[in-house]
Scaffold this active site. Structure first.
Site, mmCIF file in Angstrom:
data_model
loop_
_atom_site.group_PDB
_atom_site.id
_atom_site.type_symbol
_atom_site.label_atom_id
_atom_site.label_comp_id
_atom_site.label_asym_id
_atom_site.label_seq_id
_atom_site.Cartn_x
_atom_site.Cartn_y
_atom_site.Cartn_z
ATOM 1 N N TYR A 64 13.025 -36.925 -34.081
ATOM 2 C CA TYR A 64 11.097 -37.213 -33.129
ATOM 3 C C TYR A 64 11.024 -38.624 -33.174
ATOM 4 O O TYR A 64 10.747 -39.475 -33.707
ATOM 5 C CB TYR A 64 9.874 -36.136 -34.438
ATOM 6 N N HIS A 102 -3.527 -29.464 -29.594
ATOM 7 C CA HIS A 102 -2.276 -30.038 -30.620
ATOM 8 C C HIS A 102 -2.390 -29.408 -31.714
ATOM 9 O O HIS A 102 -1.401 -29.269 -32.419
ATOM 10 C CB HIS A 102 -1.949 -31.109 -30.480
ATOM 11 N N ARG A 131 5.927 -40.044 -21.329
ATOM 12 C CA ARG A 131 6.749 -39.415 -22.223
ATOM 13 C C ARG A 131 7.659 -38.528 -22.125
ATOM 14 O O ARG A 131 7.168 -37.848 -20.710
ATOM 15 C CB ARG A 131 6.157 -39.392 -23.991
ATOM 16 N N ASN A 139 9.279 -34.339 -22.899
ATOM 17 C CA ASN A 139 9.069 -32.904 -23.614
ATOM 18 C C ASN A 139 10.271 -32.001 -23.340
ATOM 19 O O ASN A 139 10.678 -32.308 -22.623
ATOM 20 C CB ASN A 139 8.052 -32.808 -24.260
ATOM 21 N N GLU A 170 9.953 -32.353 -19.559
ATOM 22 C CA GLU A 170 8.620 -31.669 -19.525
ATOM 23 C C GLU A 170 8.182 -33.145 -19.307
ATOM 24 O O GLU A 170 9.061 -34.089 -19.963
ATOM 25 C CB GLU A 170 7.772 -31.820 -20.002
ATOM 26 N N TYR A 219 9.512 -22.843 -33.425
ATOM 27 C CA TYR A 219 8.369 -23.170 -32.311
ATOM 28 C C TYR A 219 9.050 -23.160 -31.361
ATOM 29 O O TYR A 219 8.003 -22.807 -29.797
ATOM 30 C CB TYR A 219 7.606 -24.656 -32.895
ATOM 31 N N LYS A 220 9.893 -23.670 -30.705
ATOM 32 C CA LYS A 220 10.157 -23.894 -29.271
ATOM 33 C C LYS A 220 11.021 -22.485 -28.953
ATOM 34 O O LYS A 220 11.032 -22.451 -27.508
ATOM 35 C CB LYS A 220 11.495 -24.995 -28.936
#
Lengths: 198, 347, 320
Positions: free
Chosen positions: B38, B194, B224, B226, B266, B317-318
């Site tokens: 991460y 978030h 950034r 994602n 993204e 989570y994903k």
């Protein structure tokens, strides 16, 4: 109790006098009456200027009402909705330096904070204490129905009938938690029903 | 350079979206090393990067026309995918100006902007749109400025107001999101929207990111990447539509994993807006199937290794739990163990 | 983040405003429009001083309606470290300067139900932009400008012409001066307070507001602190491998810049936190002059805001 792990949920504290305030507005609904009475009796909480509105539980009876007036509750209103209308009108006439204290269910606190925000009050002018049931207001993300008083991890949406899983994600604007279909991936495959917000 | 658009592609029903070989080579592959790590990985959003997707501040590609049509379909079904609180009008105009300036400068074959004071003339040849309007007067556009320009952009846009030493998500147009809801998150503070992200809060990631963004400077945008994974080339994986796309996750088999499982990246960019002092957050979504990805052996090798090292919280989570193993098995056949070159660019 | 690229500008006009303040009108050297900005924004003006480059922040006074020029006002400081004196004495129409893109550390709160703006002296400059924005909005506002006397109140008179009902002017001579307590006493809920002026005025207004029960979230101020002078001290910059001496009249940030080391900054007044620098070693005491670090952080001594803070030390090693 509230779960601090939910980052989007407001942190409720306990009602204690804020000595930096110059005018104090106190509201309580149902089980929030007790924290209000405790606040009014707290050392250092000024007699005035302050304004206290309480919608006690219907079962309080005459003795309960007498106890409320004895500790300085100025106005007793029949229920939450009338209290919110009174609060709205009261805040219209308030000045900078006012502090707002609210105690009651999470739905009530959510509604109070929304009214406060509409009057321009920010977090550092409001104190909240959660009292009574931890039941959640749940916003159905699919049909936008708000389901009141949800005490379980799953709820059948009153709007679309889907079984919603209550996510730990809270919107202040909607004053509600997020509900998303629990068995979308495999119809009927829902987690066990549990009472988690008694 | 004129882009050869593929106007008939679909992101729903028969899912005819495909990447051309050129589109595959320009994909913004997100993994710089062979293990998952991460990182906030914020860097200046300057022109130029590992692939052509970084050539302009707002990237237009062969999917432009099809993606704009998909966006219109989502909005027709659910107008609340575009919302703006009343105090965000200046930020809406800032956004329209920034996007029109960049598109007309970077893609003059497809877009043009002629300004005479506040009388503006916008032409979008790709979508066949021509509009005379008065900058600052919303009544001269067919809809509010954010919706107007958002309908002509690939990727989602959110607008953050800055006050109380915080950022508030007070407007947005969000039709191709990875399982978050504008209707639900509208008006939230930085840490609130978030909230559902695991692990990062405890590492102080959002405290540092907020501090950084509060001082974001005009003309110095940052970006950034994602990522997540999506079944089928489906743009709209919103919570609102979960009943429609959720069942897809149970359909993955060793036979179809290569064509149906997509890496979803993204390219997120953040811009300080001048008149409103708000921040524009652009979320440009790229999809690529595992089969397409595997035409670049470096990328399929590396994705295989990253998926193996992903922490369980993030798998959950994903939303990868149901098909990660199948994807890893498919990718394993294409990972000969050879070392991968440094960086994210294709070999 | 390293400092933003600067924009070359040429001075179009210099006008005396008061006995101490001059207004400068700046345009881009290449004739293109300047960047749009929001009310309350400032730019840092980069001046080619004789001995060294000078950098001072100045608020933009106009609006984004006309971006052919920016207007700034500069008060000649009695204790000028060079910047305001340079602007007053060395800058004339045609002079070439450079500016950073605008940064807003003093914006209006967009959800305020009422704006109350108090300013003194040259602190009126950001308020000039605020008023020009507020006259076009639907939110009520009230402005109080303090000035020594009528000849020092030119900018306040300008504002009163723009918003006659909203702007009050308070003169020290003949008086009466601004009664802050009375102004703050009867403000409706949802009012936001903004103050800009001399340090003493800002402190007084903040203290009065707190005493009247105003919460911190409704109190906004901007203070352009000139870096205080002090004893010279030596610093080692570990990343760039340089050893520098900070002279009495130069700030630590300026000394770092003068040594050719790029360092981030936004406000140059100890408020925004952008130039925060890690202290790797220290034998001595840090002299913190910023309002950004908390008391605990200052006491810890592991970081410094070089735009205003100094040190009294034998050794100071910075991660820069």
């Amino acid at each position: 109790m509230t779960t601090s792990a939910i980052k989007s949920r407001p942190i409720y504290g306990s009602l204690v006098p804020d000595p930096t305030g110059r005018h104090h507005v106190v509201v309580g609904e149902g089980p929030g009456t007790a924290p209000v009475m405790r606040l009014l009796a707290a050392p250092g909480f000024p007699e005035h200027p302050r304004h206290v509105l309480v919608a006690p539980e219907p079962a309080s009876g005459p003795a309960g009402l007498a106890a409320l007036s004895a500790c300085g509750v100025a106005e007793i209103v029949p229920d939450g909705p009338s209290l919110l209308r009174r609060l709205d009108a009261l805040l219209d006439g308030c000045r900078m330096g006012t502090r707002l204290y609210a105690a009651g269910s999470e739905s009530f606190l959510g509604a109070v904070v929304k009214i406060a925000a509409e009057h321009g009050l920010l977090d550092d002018e409001c104190r909240t204490e959660h009292a009574g049931s931890t039941a959640r207001r749940v916003h159905c993300t699919h049909c936008r129905q708000v389901n009141e008083h949800v005490t379980t991890n799953l709820v059948a949406c009153a709007g679309c009938g889907r079984t919603l899983f209550v996510r730990d994600h809270y919107s202040r604007r909607l004053a509600a938690f997020m509900g998303v279909q629990a068995d979308a991936e495999q119809p009927g495959a829902t987690p066990a029903l549990q009472e988690v917000f008694p | 350079m004129t882009i050869a658009f593929k106007p008939d592609e679909t992101y729903r029903d028969d899912f005819t979206f495909r990447n051309s070989p050129a589109a595959i080579r320009r994909f913004p592959f997100p993994f710089g090393e062979d293990v998952y790590r991460y990182a906030v990985n914020i860097e200046p959003h300057v022109r130029g990067g590992p692939t052509a997707a970084y050539d302009n501040l707002f990237d237009i590609d062969e999917h432009y026309i099809a993606e704009c049509r998909e966006r219109a379909l989502v909005l027709a079904h659910d107008p609340k995918r575009c919302q703006a609180l009343p105090h965000m009008m200046a930020a809406q105009w800032d956004t329209l100006e920034l996007l029109m300036e960049n598109l007309s400068t970077d893609y003059p074959e497809h877009f043009s902007l002629v300004r005479d004071g506040y009388a503006w003339h916008w032409t979008n040849r790709a979508l066949g749109i021509e509009q005379h309007f008065v900058f600052g007067d919303a009544g001269t556009l067919p809809c509010e400025p954010l919706e107007y320009i958002g309908r002509q952009m690939q990727g989602d846009l959110t607008l953050q107001d800055q006050r109380e030493d915080n950022l508030f998500m007070d407007a947005g147009m969000v039709t191709c999101q990875a399982d978050w809801s504008l209707e639900f998150d509208l008006g939230m503070k930085f840490h609130e929207w978030h909230g559902p992200v695991p692990l990062a809060h405890e590492q102080g990631v959002f405290d540092r990111a907020l501090k950084f963004l509060l001082n974001l400077q005009l003309g110095r945008p940052v970006r950034r990447l994602n990522w997540t994974m999506t079944i089928n080339p489906r743009m709209d994986t919103s919570p609102e539509q979960y009943p429609q796309w959720g069942p897809d996750r149970t359909t993955i088999t060793p036979e179809n994993v290569g064509s149906r499982v997509h890496l979803r990246v993204e390219l997120q960019s953040l811009f300080r807006l001048p008149r409103s002092n708000a921040i524009l957050f652009g979320i440009r979504c790229y999809l690529i199937s595992l089969e397409e990805l595997a035409t670049i052996p470096k990328w399929s090798r590396r994705l295989h290794r990253v998926l193996q090292t992903l922490p369980p919280e993030l798998v959950e989570y994903k939303g990868l739990s149901r098909f990660r193993d199948t994807a890893i098995a498919w990718l394993a056949q294409r990972d000969d163990g050879a070392p991968t070159s440094v960086g994210t660019a294709p070999d | 983040m390293t400092p933003a690229a600067t924009i070359p500008v040429v001075v179009r006009e210099v006008r005396p405003v008061t006995p101490l303040i001059r207004r400068f009108t700046l345009a881009r050297e290449d004739g293109l429009p300047l960047p749009a900005f929001s009310a309350g924004a400032h730019v840092v003006v980069v001046m080619p001083g004789a001995a060294r480059t000078l950098r001072n922040p100045y608020s933009l006074m106009g609006t984004s309606a006309d971006l052919s020029t920016y207007d700034i006002a500069v008060r000649l400081s009695e204790t000028s470290r060079g910047g305001s004196r340079f602007m007053h004495e060395a800058v004339a129409p045609g002079s070439k300067l450079a500016i950073t893109p605008p940064v807003n550390l003093f914006p209006l709160d967009k959800l305020a139900r009422r704006h109350l703006l108090l300013c003194g002296g040259v602190g009126i400059t950001p308020v000039s932009a605020h008023v020009r924005e507020l006259v076009h909005g639907g939110v009520p506002f009230e402005v109080h400008c303090g000035a020594r006397s009528i000849e020092h109140a030119t900018l306040a008179l300008e504002l009163r012409a723009i918003a006659p009902d909203a702007v009050a002017i308070h003169l020290d001579t003949p008086g009466p001066t601004m009664d802050v307590e009375a102004i703050l006493a009867e403000q409706p809920l949802g009012t936001h307070l903004y103050v800009c002026g001399p340090g003493g005025m800002i402190e007084n207004v903040i203290a009065t507001a707190r005493a009247a029960g105003w919460p911190e979230s409704h109190i906004h101020w901007e203070r352009f602190t000139a870096p205080p002078a002090g004893k010279p001290f030596e610093v080692t910059l570990s990343r760039s491998g340089k050893r520098i001496t900070v002279p009495p009249e130069m700030s630590l940030l300026e000394a770092i810049e003068a040594a050719g080391v790029d360092a981030p900054f936004l406000c140059r007044g100890g408020a925004c936190g952008q130039c925060e620098t890690t202290v790797l070693a220290l034998d001595g005491t840090l002299l913190h002059h910023d309002v950004y670090l908390s008391a605990d952080q200052k006491a810890a001594g592991d970081r410094i805001m070089p735009c205003v803070s100094r040190a009294d030390c034998r050794t100071l090693v910075l991660d820069r």
